[in-house]
Scaffold this motif. Structure first.
Motif, mmCIF file in Angstrom:
data_model
loop_
_atom_site.group_PDB
_atom_site.id
_atom_site.type_symbol
_atom_site.label_atom_id
_atom_site.label_comp_id
_atom_site.label_asym_id
_atom_site.label_seq_id
_atom_site.Cartn_x
_atom_site.Cartn_y
_atom_site.Cartn_z
ATOM 1 N N PHE A 9 0.748 -1.140 0.170
ATOM 2 C CA PHE A 9 0.078 -0.057 0.090
ATOM 3 C C PHE A 9 0.783 1.379 -0.031
ATOM 4 C CE2 PHE A 9 -2.817 -2.977 2.104
ATOM 5 C CZ PHE A 9 -3.937 -2.982 1.277
ATOM 6 N N GLN A 10 2.122 1.297 0.240
ATOM 7 C CA GLN A 10 2.912 2.427 0.341
ATOM 8 C C GLN A 10 4.051 2.615 -0.644
ATOM 9 O OE1 GLN A 10 4.980 2.066 4.423
ATOM 10 N NE2 GLN A 10 2.826 3.010 5.269
ATOM 11 N N ASP A 11 3.656 2.004 -1.865
ATOM 12 C CA ASP A 11 4.519 2.299 -3.131
ATOM 13 C C ASP A 11 4.862 3.443 -3.545
ATOM 14 O OD1 ASP A 11 6.111 1.306 -5.080
ATOM 15 O OD2 ASP A 11 4.463 0.641 -6.472
ATOM 16 N N ILE A 12 5.475 4.415 -2.851
ATOM 17 C CA ILE A 12 5.816 5.606 -2.991
ATOM 18 C C ILE A 12 6.970 5.837 -3.826
ATOM 19 C CG2 ILE A 12 6.131 7.733 -2.001
ATOM 20 C CD1 ILE A 12 4.701 6.790 0.334
ATOM 21 N N ASN A 13 6.876 6.754 -4.802
ATOM 22 C CA ASN A 13 8.138 7.189 -5.840
ATOM 23 C C ASN A 13 8.624 8.603 -5.538
ATOM 24 O OD1 ASN A 13 10.208 7.392 -7.339
ATOM 25 N ND2 ASN A 13 8.977 6.593 -9.317
ATOM 26 N N ILE A 14 9.436 8.600 -4.535
ATOM 27 C CA ILE A 14 9.888 9.966 -4.156
ATOM 28 C C ILE A 14 10.297 10.973 -5.124
ATOM 29 C CG2 ILE A 14 11.334 11.458 -2.515
ATOM 30 C CD1 ILE A 14 11.000 8.797 -0.613
ATOM 31 N N GLU A 15 11.265 10.284 -6.000
ATOM 32 C CA GLU A 15 11.861 11.116 -7.100
ATOM 33 C C GLU A 15 10.882 11.622 -7.941
ATOM 34 O OE1 GLU A 15 12.808 7.720 -6.241
ATOM 35 O OE2 GLU A 15 14.700 8.398 -5.228
ATOM 36 N N GLU A 16 9.522 10.791 -8.361
ATOM 37 C CA GLU A 16 8.969 11.236 -9.163
ATOM 38 C C GLU A 16 8.085 12.388 -8.626
ATOM 39 O OE1 GLU A 16 4.651 9.516 -11.156
ATOM 40 O OE2 GLU A 16 6.440 8.196 -10.895
ATOM 41 N N LYS A 17 7.715 12.249 -7.066
ATOM 42 C CA LYS A 17 6.889 13.310 -6.688
ATOM 43 C C LYS A 17 7.855 14.693 -6.580
ATOM 44 C CE LYS A 17 3.958 10.975 -3.336
ATOM 45 N NZ LYS A 17 3.469 10.983 -2.071
ATOM 46 N N ILE A 30 8.004 17.259 1.026
ATOM 47 C CA ILE A 30 8.189 15.625 0.670
ATOM 48 C C ILE A 30 9.698 15.226 1.315
ATOM 49 C CG2 ILE A 30 8.974 13.968 -1.209
ATOM 50 C CD1 ILE A 30 7.064 15.748 -3.046
ATOM 51 N N ALA A 31 10.490 16.072 1.462
ATOM 52 C CA ALA A 31 11.844 15.310 2.220
ATOM 53 C C ALA A 31 11.573 15.441 3.664
ATOM 54 C CB ALA A 31 13.004 16.599 1.953
ATOM 55 N N ILE A 32 10.736 16.368 4.226
ATOM 56 C CA ILE A 32 10.757 16.217 5.671
ATOM 57 C C ILE A 32 9.828 15.158 5.887
ATOM 58 C CG2 ILE A 32 9.480 17.210 7.731
ATOM 59 C CD1 ILE A 32 10.511 20.176 6.430
ATOM 60 N N GLY A 33 8.570 14.904 5.195
ATOM 61 C CA GLY A 33 7.645 13.622 5.366
ATOM 62 C C GLY A 33 8.124 12.340 5.093
ATOM 63 N N THR A 34 9.220 12.362 4.251
ATOM 64 C CA THR A 34 10.043 11.042 3.947
ATOM 65 C C THR A 34 10.852 10.911 5.056
ATOM 66 O OG1 THR A 34 9.776 11.377 1.758
ATOM 67 C CG2 THR A 34 11.397 9.926 2.295
ATOM 68 N N LEU A 36 11.376 12.156 8.500
ATOM 69 C CA LEU A 36 10.743 12.664 9.797
ATOM 70 C C LEU A 36 10.314 11.379 10.382
ATOM 71 C CD1 LEU A 36 10.680 14.671 11.797
ATOM 72 C CD2 LEU A 36 8.123 15.047 11.147
ATOM 73 N N PRO A 37 9.626 10.433 9.721
ATOM 74 C CA PRO A 37 9.243 9.086 10.520
ATOM 75 C C PRO A 37 10.631 8.250 10.903
ATOM 76 C CG PRO A 37 7.858 9.573 8.795
ATOM 77 C CD PRO A 37 8.881 10.495 8.396
ATOM 78 N N PHE A 38 11.358 8.254 10.139
ATOM 79 C CA PHE A 38 12.818 7.445 10.342
ATOM 80 C C PHE A 38 13.421 8.028 11.661
ATOM 81 C CE2 PHE A 38 17.246 6.750 9.750
ATOM 82 C CZ PHE A 38 17.173 5.280 9.784
ATOM 83 N N VAL A 39 13.518 9.335 11.830
ATOM 84 C CA VAL A 39 14.237 10.067 12.706
ATOM 85 C C VAL A 39 13.516 9.912 13.944
ATOM 86 C CG1 VAL A 39 14.945 12.190 13.411
ATOM 87 C CG2 VAL A 39 15.399 11.504 11.111
ATOM 88 N N ILE A 40 12.307 10.056 13.965
ATOM 89 C CA ILE A 40 11.355 9.795 15.146
ATOM 90 C C ILE A 40 11.639 8.387 15.769
ATOM 91 C CG2 ILE A 40 9.101 9.589 16.037
ATOM 92 C CD1 ILE A 40 8.370 12.133 14.271
ATOM 93 N N LEU A 41 11.628 7.373 14.776
ATOM 94 C CA LEU A 41 11.675 5.806 15.383
ATOM 95 C C LEU A 41 13.217 5.697 15.866
ATOM 96 C CD1 LEU A 41 10.259 3.836 12.629
ATOM 97 C CD2 LEU A 41 9.409 3.956 14.741
#
Length: 60
Positions: A9-17, A30-34, A36-41
């Protein structure tokens, strides 16, 4: 097993966005949203490690 379904369900192509971004503010979002979850974990994992390492009831 559940992770396999979530990644479908999370098939996200960041480069295309970023390529189709209307302005630089959208690219920053887009960069922050990509990342930030990793940094929080990582912060949560470090906090749990730190608390477990410094427990007073453990006698090494």
């Amino acid at each position: 097993m559940l992770g396999n379904y979530i990644t479908l369900f999370q098939d996200i192509n960041i480069e295309e966005k970023i390529k189709n971004a209307p302005d630089s503010g959208y690219e920053i979002g887009i960069a922050i949203g990509t990342y930030l979850p990793f940094v929080i974990l990582v912060v949560i994992a470090y906090f749990v490690y730190y608390k477990a390492k410094n427990r007073k009831d453990l006698e090494d």
